[in-house]
Design a protein around this motif. Structure first.
Motif, mmCIF file in Angstrom:
data_model
loop_
_atom_site.group_PDB
_atom_site.id
_atom_site.type_symbol
_atom_site.label_atom_id
_atom_site.label_comp_id
_atom_site.label_asym_id
_atom_site.label_seq_id
_atom_site.Cartn_x
_atom_site.Cartn_y
_atom_site.Cartn_z
ATOM 1 N N THR A 1 0.837 -1.197 0.000
ATOM 2 C CA THR A 1 0.000 0.000 0.000
ATOM 3 C C THR A 1 0.872 1.248 0.000
ATOM 4 O O THR A 1 0.640 2.188 -0.774
ATOM 5 N N LEU A 2 1.913 1.272 0.836
ATOM 6 C CA LEU A 2 2.834 2.408 0.881
ATOM 7 C C LEU A 2 3.514 2.614 -0.468
ATOM 8 O O LEU A 2 3.610 3.740 -0.971
ATOM 9 N N ALA A 3 3.967 1.526 -1.081
ATOM 10 C CA ALA A 3 4.656 1.628 -2.373
ATOM 11 C C ALA A 3 3.724 2.141 -3.465
ATOM 12 O O ALA A 3 4.115 2.997 -4.280
ATOM 13 N N VAL A 4 2.501 1.657 -3.512
ATOM 14 C CA VAL A 4 1.564 2.076 -4.557
ATOM 15 C C VAL A 4 1.179 3.543 -4.377
ATOM 16 O O VAL A 4 1.184 4.315 -5.343
ATOM 17 N N VAL A 5 0.871 3.950 -3.160
ATOM 18 C CA VAL A 5 0.479 5.350 -2.941
ATOM 19 C C VAL A 5 1.654 6.284 -3.252
ATOM 20 O O VAL A 5 1.471 7.322 -3.881
ATOM 21 N N THR A 6 2.857 5.898 -2.864
ATOM 22 C CA THR A 6 4.032 6.696 -3.230
ATOM 23 C C THR A 6 4.155 6.749 -4.748
ATOM 24 O O THR A 6 4.388 7.818 -5.327
ATOM 25 N N GLY A 7 3.985 5.615 -5.393
ATOM 26 C CA GLY A 7 4.077 5.560 -6.849
ATOM 27 C C GLY A 7 3.045 6.431 -7.545
ATOM 28 O O GLY A 7 3.331 7.027 -8.586
ATOM 29 N N LEU A 8 1.856 6.531 -6.978
ATOM 30 C CA LEU A 8 0.823 7.364 -7.585
ATOM 31 C C LEU A 8 1.239 8.833 -7.645
ATOM 32 O O LEU A 8 0.781 9.581 -8.511
ATOM 33 N N SER A 9 2.125 9.245 -6.735
ATOM 34 C CA SER A 9 2.564 10.637 -6.719
ATOM 35 C C SER A 9 3.655 10.922 -7.743
ATOM 36 O O SER A 9 4.003 12.080 -7.972
ATOM 37 N N THR A 10 4.197 9.887 -8.389
ATOM 38 C CA THR A 10 5.322 10.116 -9.296
ATOM 39 C C THR A 10 4.944 10.891 -10.549
ATOM 40 O O THR A 10 5.820 11.470 -11.188
ATOM 41 N N MET A 11 3.672 10.934 -10.900
ATOM 42 C CA MET A 11 3.255 11.756 -12.033
ATOM 43 C C MET A 11 3.646 13.210 -11.773
ATOM 44 O O MET A 11 4.050 13.935 -12.677
ATOM 45 N N ASP A 12 3.556 13.630 -10.530
ATOM 46 C CA ASP A 12 3.888 15.003 -10.175
ATOM 47 C C ASP A 12 5.325 15.150 -9.675
ATOM 48 O O ASP A 12 5.990 16.127 -9.999
ATOM 49 N N PHE A 13 5.797 14.200 -8.881
ATOM 50 C CA PHE A 13 7.060 14.387 -8.176
ATOM 51 C C PHE A 13 8.209 13.519 -8.667
ATOM 52 O O PHE A 13 9.358 13.801 -8.380
ATOM 53 N N GLY A 14 7.940 12.458 -9.367
ATOM 54 C CA GLY A 14 8.972 11.482 -9.667
ATOM 55 C C GLY A 14 10.029 11.897 -10.667
ATOM 56 O O GLY A 14 11.188 11.548 -10.516
ATOM 57 N N ARG A 15 9.653 12.627 -11.668
ATOM 58 C CA ARG A 15 10.594 12.899 -12.753
ATOM 59 C C ARG A 15 11.829 13.655 -12.284
ATOM 60 O O ARG A 15 12.924 13.408 -12.773
ATOM 61 N N ASN A 16 11.700 14.590 -11.377
ATOM 62 C CA ASN A 16 12.830 15.414 -10.970
ATOM 63 C C ASN A 16 13.214 15.241 -9.505
ATOM 64 O O ASN A 16 13.900 16.095 -8.940
ATOM 65 N N THR A 17 12.789 14.152 -8.915
ATOM 66 C CA THR A 17 13.224 13.841 -7.553
ATOM 67 C C THR A 17 14.558 13.118 -7.630
ATOM 68 O O THR A 17 14.665 12.070 -8.266
#
Length: 175
Positions: free
Chosen positions: A76-92
């Protein structure tokens, strides 16, 4: 669900969001949902050696207060974190940590998870000029709008012009 943003979030772009795009009070309702399946559960348990029978033994799980098998909380933690990558993942550049992780209700096969994140703070890195530090609070919720997960997270985010993508050659197709 309604989101009340103190400051309007930056618009999603092809290049993603950079440190300069984040300000305290912004609320991001991440655009995708993810339905979890029995297969997700099985693979995750096998991959992580998760041996608690409440995740894969229906006979055992029906005797628990949940009444049926539940998804592993790290999934659950991994999926919810992953859902945020549309906004935050590319440049983190890096996740610096998660804290205060809470799981107020179980997640079952067939549940669809969604996520919403509030920016708590954004500050320049004291050690690296090319990045900033962004603190966020994220909620994961199911198809019924019920919160299933909350956490605080700290990310190191590239400043505009400093990401690895900014260092790639600009290749245009032949005319």
């Amino acid at each position: 669900m309604t989101d009340t943003a103190i400051a309007a979030p930056a618009t999603r772009t092809e290049s993603g969001l950079f440190f300069e795009d984040f300000a305290a009070g912004q609320v991001y309702r991440h655009p995708f949902g993810r339905t979890l399946t029995e297969t997700d559960n099985s693979w995750f348990c096998l991959l992580t050696l998760g041996m608690n029978q409440v995740h894969f033994n229906e006979d055992y799980a029906k005797r628990t207060p949940f009444g049926k098998a539940i998804m592993p909380s790290p999934l659950t933690l991994a999926v919810v974190t992953g859902l945020s990558t549309m906004d935050f993942g590319r440049n983190t550049m890096a996740n610096l940590g998660w804290k205060e992780v809470t799981l107020p209700r179980p997640v079952f096969a067939g549940d669809t998870l969604y996520a919403r994140t509030t920016i708590l703070a954004a500050r320049p890195s004291a050690k690296r000029r090319s990045v900033g530090i962004v603190d966020v609070s994220t909620q994961g919720y199911n198809q019924d709008g019920k919160v299933v997960l909350t956490f605080l997270r700290t990310m190191m985010v590239y400043r505009r012009g400093h990401s690895p993508a900014a260092q790639l050659p600009d290749i245009a197709p032949d005319a």
